[in-house]
Design a protein around this motif. Structure first.
Motif, PDB file in Angstrom:
ATOM      1  N   ALA A  70       0.871  -1.312   0.041  1.00 31.10           N
ATOM      2  CA  ALA A  70      -0.097   0.009   0.003  1.00 31.10           C
ATOM      3  C   ALA A  70       0.815   1.193   0.140  1.00 31.10           C
ATOM      4  O   ALA A  70       0.460   2.083  -0.611  1.00 31.10           O
ATOM      5  N   LEU A  73       2.270   2.161  -3.288  1.00 26.05           N
ATOM      6  CA  LEU A  73       1.185   2.680  -4.087  1.00 26.05           C
ATOM      7  C   LEU A  73       1.255   4.138  -4.102  1.00 26.05           C
ATOM      8  O   LEU A  73       1.052   4.994  -5.228  1.00 26.05           O
ATOM      9  N   GLY A  82       0.336  -4.620  -3.591  1.00 29.30           N
ATOM     10  CA  GLY A  82      -0.412  -3.379  -3.591  1.00 29.30           C
ATOM     11  C   GLY A  82      -1.724  -3.625  -4.042  1.00 29.30           C
ATOM     12  O   GLY A  82      -2.561  -2.929  -3.686  1.00 29.30           O
TER      13      GLY A  82
END
Length: 265
Positions: A70, A73, A82
């Motif tokens: 995450a 990202l 992700g």
């Protein structure tokens, strides 16, 4: 609460939250048999936190990868982890929407309807059996797609109807989609993290609104729930690597039948 109620509540919540056997069915059955008063919203919050912590600890490697994915990202880098993090977030939306629908139209008291719990315990047990019999075991979480995640997310939303079992219905959906039993369970637990966290926040709001006081009993229940939940996850993951979901189906049939006896006798 008495020490007996704390121990039984924690063990029942910790075990049934993760095994696909309907936690709401047990949380209706046990107080009914023991004639115990309601434990209150704050205790509900704490046992939810106990179960959430159990998932985070058992699947810490997966959780860490999702967090790293995450964060990547935000740097503009899309990785498999992700993507999975995005899938989990998006797959949580159906449960949020359905929960708001139930609250808006006054269906929040369904958990008190023993007949609803009993019939759902049986119905979704049958669906679990069918899924486990016909679903091929060829997909892993590395093969997860957005459409598959959303289907499992819709299944999770159905778990807001008592007697369904969040882990049970999401594992069932995963098996229908061809995921192996361990991988269906793994995704089910990871998907449950935001759902449990959200439920905890909402329950805290209910506790504050009801003016409940903080008690040590609730903290004791949370600690016991954590250990019971950790043991339940380990047991389930070990069992489904070796055998089918049939034992849980049989148990659900027996539990649902017993609840129906309570309703109609």
């Amino acid at each position: 609460m008495t020490i007996e109620q704390i121990i039984v509540l924690a063990i029942v919540q910790g075990i049934t939250e993760f095994l696909p056997i309907s936690s709401s069915g047990h949380l209706i059955l046990v107080p009914n048999i023991m004639h115990w008063p309601d434990q209150g919203h704050f205790t509900d919050v704490m046992v939810h936190l106990g179960t959430l912590l159990a998932i985070l600890i058992y699947f810490w490697r997966d959780v860490l990868r999702l967090i790293v994915g995450a964060l990547e990202l935000f740097k503009g880098k899309i990785t498999d982890d992700g993507k999975l993090a995005i899938y989990i977030v998006l797959a949580t939306i159906p449960a949020i929407a359905f929960g708001l629908f139930l609250k808006k139209f006054g269906f929040e008291d369904l958990e008190r309807n023993v007949a609803v719990v009993a019939w759902n315990t049986i119905l979704y047990g049958i669906l679990m059996l069918i899924a486990d019999m016909v679903g091929p075991q060829e997909r892993s979480m590395s093969n997860m797609t957005l459409s598959s995640a959303l289907i499992i997310g819709v299944a999770q939303a159905l778990a807001l109807i008592p007697g369904t079992s969040r882990s049970g219905v999401t594992i069932t959906a995963g098996r229908f989609l061809g995921f192996t039993r361990p991988e269906a369970a793994r995704f089910s637990f990871l998907l449950g993290i935001p759902a449990m966290a959200g439920a905890g926040v909402l329950t805290i709001g209910d506790a504050i609104a009801d003016g409940e006081t903080i008690t040590m009993d609730a903290f004791y229940a949370a600690i016991l729930t954590f250990f019971a939940g950790l043991a339940a996850i380990a047991f389930l993951m070990a069992l489904i690597r070796r055998m089918s979901l049939l034992p849980f189906v049989i148990y659900r049939m027996a539990l649902g039948g017993f609840l129906l006896v309570l309703v109609y006798s």
